[in-house]
Scaffold this motif. Structure first.
Motif, mmCIF file in Angstrom:
data_model
loop_
_atom_site.group_PDB
_atom_site.id
_atom_site.type_symbol
_atom_site.label_atom_id
_atom_site.label_comp_id
_atom_site.label_asym_id
_atom_site.label_seq_id
_atom_site.Cartn_x
_atom_site.Cartn_y
_atom_site.Cartn_z
ATOM 1 N N LEU A 1 14.836 13.932 38.493
ATOM 2 C CA LEU A 1 13.834 14.840 37.945
ATOM 3 C C LEU A 1 12.465 14.162 37.989
ATOM 4 C CD1 LEU A 1 13.270 17.535 36.473
ATOM 5 C CD2 LEU A 1 13.803 16.373 34.312
ATOM 6 N N TYR A 2 11.553 14.752 38.765
ATOM 7 C CA TYR A 2 10.178 14.245 38.886
ATOM 8 C C TYR A 2 9.248 15.197 38.138
ATOM 9 C CZ TYR A 2 5.612 13.219 40.959
ATOM 10 O OH TYR A 2 4.291 12.914 41.144
ATOM 11 N N LEU A 3 8.453 14.649 37.203
ATOM 12 C CA LEU A 3 7.555 15.464 36.393
ATOM 13 C C LEU A 3 6.135 14.914 36.484
ATOM 14 C CD1 LEU A 3 9.761 15.853 33.187
ATOM 15 C CD2 LEU A 3 9.700 17.320 35.225
ATOM 16 N N HIS A 4 5.165 15.815 36.689
ATOM 17 C CA HIS A 4 3.771 15.416 36.876
ATOM 18 C C HIS A 4 2.897 16.182 35.885
ATOM 19 C CE1 HIS A 4 0.810 13.689 39.928
ATOM 20 N NE2 HIS A 4 0.061 14.255 39.006
ATOM 21 N N TYR A 5 2.353 15.440 34.895
ATOM 22 C CA TYR A 5 1.543 16.030 33.824
ATOM 23 C C TYR A 5 0.058 15.907 34.137
ATOM 24 C CZ TYR A 5 5.785 16.114 30.981
ATOM 25 O OH TYR A 5 7.045 16.364 30.499
ATOM 26 N N MET A 6 -0.712 16.941 33.741
ATOM 27 C CA MET A 6 -2.152 16.960 34.003
ATOM 28 C C MET A 6 -3.005 16.900 32.736
ATOM 29 S SD MET A 6 -3.486 17.078 37.101
ATOM 30 C CE MET A 6 -4.832 18.231 37.373
ATOM 31 N N ASP A 7 -2.416 16.732 31.578
ATOM 32 C CA ASP A 7 -3.168 16.831 30.323
ATOM 33 C C ASP A 7 -4.306 15.819 30.235
ATOM 34 O OD1 ASP A 7 -1.315 18.772 28.559
ATOM 35 O OD2 ASP A 7 -0.067 17.439 29.762
ATOM 36 N N VAL A 8 -4.116 14.620 30.759
ATOM 37 C CA VAL A 8 -5.127 13.574 30.649
ATOM 38 C C VAL A 8 -6.201 13.723 31.730
ATOM 39 C CG1 VAL A 8 -5.475 11.061 30.620
ATOM 40 C CG2 VAL A 8 -3.438 12.040 29.582
ATOM 41 N N HIS A 9 -5.914 14.474 32.761
ATOM 42 C CA HIS A 9 -6.851 14.672 33.874
ATOM 43 C C HIS A 9 -8.064 15.491 33.412
ATOM 44 C CE1 HIS A 9 -8.349 16.052 37.796
ATOM 45 N NE2 HIS A 9 -7.567 15.150 38.378
ATOM 46 N N MET A 10 -9.240 15.179 33.962
ATOM 47 C CA MET A 10 -10.409 15.999 33.659
ATOM 48 C C MET A 10 -10.229 17.414 34.240
ATOM 49 S SD MET A 10 -13.175 14.363 36.336
ATOM 50 C CE MET A 10 -12.905 14.430 38.125
ATOM 51 N N SER B 1 1.563 6.223 35.877
ATOM 52 C CA SER B 1 0.421 7.061 36.212
ATOM 53 C C SER B 1 0.104 6.894 37.686
ATOM 54 C CB SER B 1 -0.792 6.662 35.365
ATOM 55 O OG SER B 1 -1.941 7.385 35.739
ATOM 56 N N ASP B 2 -0.607 7.864 38.248
ATOM 57 C CA ASP B 2 -1.002 7.750 39.652
ATOM 58 C C ASP B 2 -2.313 6.989 39.817
ATOM 59 O OD1 ASP B 2 -2.342 9.784 38.368
ATOM 60 O OD2 ASP B 2 -2.175 11.236 39.997
ATOM 61 N N HIS B 3 -3.161 7.023 38.795
ATOM 62 C CA HIS B 3 -4.449 6.313 38.827
ATOM 63 C C HIS B 3 -5.060 6.394 37.435
ATOM 64 C CE1 HIS B 3 -6.505 10.199 38.676
ATOM 65 N NE2 HIS B 3 -5.679 10.603 39.633
ATOM 66 N N GLY B 4 -6.192 5.712 37.256
ATOM 67 C CA GLY B 4 -6.892 5.752 35.983
ATOM 68 C C GLY B 4 -8.124 6.639 36.034
ATOM 69 N N ILE C 1 1.894 10.590 34.502
ATOM 70 C CA ILE C 1 0.842 11.110 33.630
ATOM 71 C C ILE C 1 -0.472 10.929 34.380
ATOM 72 C CG2 ILE C 1 -0.246 11.003 31.363
ATOM 73 C CD1 ILE C 1 2.312 9.624 30.360
ATOM 74 N N ASP C 2 -0.917 11.981 35.008
ATOM 75 C CA ASP C 2 -2.077 11.913 35.880
ATOM 76 C C ASP C 2 -3.302 11.379 35.130
ATOM 77 O OD1 ASP C 2 -4.218 12.668 37.778
ATOM 78 O OD2 ASP C 2 -2.670 13.909 38.706
ATOM 79 N N SER C 3 -3.981 10.399 35.727
ATOM 80 C CA SER C 3 -5.255 9.846 35.245
ATOM 81 C C SER C 3 -5.148 8.933 34.033
ATOM 82 C CB SER C 3 -6.260 10.969 34.925
ATOM 83 O OG SER C 3 -6.437 11.828 36.018
ATOM 84 N N LEU C 4 -3.957 8.513 33.657
ATOM 85 C CA LEU C 4 -3.793 7.665 32.472
ATOM 86 C C LEU C 4 -4.126 6.211 32.797
ATOM 87 C CD1 LEU C 4 -2.907 7.233 29.539
ATOM 88 C CD2 LEU C 4 -0.547 6.998 30.377
#
Length: 427
Positions: A158-167, A246-249, A16-19
């Protein structure tokens, strides 16, 4: 897909990108933003102090695929190419896994080598300045299509990368809190100001940005609920290894920065991490751990050999195991920042309650995170033990690198540049 009983479990990795870690209830948040994730965490191992190897997507994901620091794999710009590194997907494929990846992040593109080892790899949606982000629902749809396309004879990764939380942040009816009448700028104007470095926000505007961010956190939690319902129906989750992280905050003005990629502060590199193992291990790991140990942990769990190049140790599942691993010292690095004027740190080292930060001009500062979790009050002196450990870490990393190795770069096309600008990556 029919339910299977095989020795090798299916593997699901959700990014979950940016979480931020402090938005997840299972990691201590009191905001009730992530009820589904919290319920999922109750059936597995929760890592209270997981640290990403860097503070923005490209180097972190490359580390998650290779088990190496960014300075070692060399993927440290938007146009770096991941090559000549054995990846997690490649290794899993050699032991019979069907490998699939779906990303909503246009920086994680196949032309940069992130598809290495994946049989199926998809970037969903076409983000533009008018349509800023690919919704998590598109990730879910493509993920389930991939699962359905594979027969039940092979285990799946299965690798999934979400962008909803990202600016830039969106608003969601019934989720995002209402605006204050006193706000002069619209939500869209505030979101755009954040991604274009126009950071002249009032206190109320910062609170609004955080409200919008929190609404995105709640929204992606519902998207994951829908994903897991679909996977459950297909039998994918029976005995599966499930990882959500997440990958970062993200930063909202603390230390003078917004967004991510400019520093190695706690709000950026401390990330949520929960794992549900096939054997149902339960517990909490409170000592610091390196998120880069995830690929080695996955390979260890499914009984696959770990490539020699993948030097991060597997994640522990107990505090005692974490303490035995290099004294639980965890390092993060920011090899280079795309925004030099906001590049505050190049190294971070966490040992127990203490954290050492090193600036690009080699100035060092230390914090006691147990008393100062948001790094507001630097200690009067630097602990020599942390300094020595950092020197040892850097020397070891240098030996692993090929001297003066030329890093491959890719030339972006117009569509790629447009997607990166839409996500606030490029001015």
């Amino acid at each position: 897909m029919r339910s299977r009983a095989v020795a090798q479990p299916n593997i699901l990795v959700v990014i979950i990108d940016s979480l931020r870690a402090d938005r997840v209830g299972a990691v201590g948040s009191q905001q009730s933003l992530t009820p589904f994730i919290d319920n999922l965490a109750s059936g597995g191992v929760v890592y209270e102090r997981a640290y990403a190897p860097s503070s923005w997507t490209v180097p972190v994901v490359a580390s998650l695929f290779t088990g190496q620091y960014p300075s070692e794999h060399g993927v440290t710009t938007f146009f770096s190419r991941l090559q000549d590194r054995t990846t997690l997907a490649e290794t899993l494929a050699t032991v019979g896994y069907a490998t699939s990846a779906v990303t909503a992040n246009s920086a994680i593109q196949s032309r940069s080598g992130f598809d290495t080892g994946f049989e199926r790899y998809a970037l969903v949606g076409e983000p533009t300045m008018q349509n800023l982000k690919s919704d998590g629902g598109l990730v879910n749809q493509k993920a389930l299509e991939f699962v359905d396309s594979i027969d039940g004879k092979r285990p799946q990764f299965l690798y999934l990368h979400y962008m909803d939380v990202h600016m830039p942040y969106r608003t969601h009816a019934g989720i995002t809190p209402p605006r204050e009448a006193s706000l002069q700028r619209s939500d869209e104007q505030l979101a755009n100001a954040m991604i274009w470095y126009r950071w002249n926000f009032t206190a109320n505007e910062v609170w609004r940005l955080e409200d919008m961010y929190d609404g995105e956190v709640q929204y992606v939690d519902t998207e994951l609920r829908d994903l897991f319902a679909g996977l459950e129906q297909r039998g994918f989750l029976n005995g599966a290894l499930v990882i959500v992280t997440s990958d970062h905050g993200e930063q909202f003005g603390r230390h003078g920065l917004y967004g991510h990629g400019g520093s190695l502060n706690e709000t950026l590199i401390r990330v949520p991490l929960l794992i549900r193992t096939p054997d149902g291990t339960l517990g909490r790991v409170t000592t610091p751990v390196q998120l880069g140990g995830l690929p080695a942990f996955i390979l260890q769990t499914v009984g696959a050999p770990r490539p020699p190049s993948m030097h991060f140790a597997p994640l522990p599942t107990t505090d005692s195991a974490a303490t035995r691993t290099r004294n639980a010292a965890v390092r993060s690095e920011l090899v280079q920042s795309g925004h030099k004027e906001y590049w505050k740190h190049k190294q971070a080292l966490v040992l127990g309650r203490y954290k050492l930060l090193v600036s690009p001009d080699d100035k060092e500062v230390m914090y006691d995170l147990s008393r100062d979790p948001y790094e507001r009050r630097p200690l009067p002196s630097v602990n020599a033990t942390l300094d020595d450990i950092l020197e040892t870490e850097l020397a070891a990393a240098q030996q692993r690198r090929v001297a003066d190795e030329e890093r491959a770069q890719v030339t972006p096309d117009a569509a790629t540049l447009e997607r990166l600008r839409a996500a606030g990556y490029l001015n």
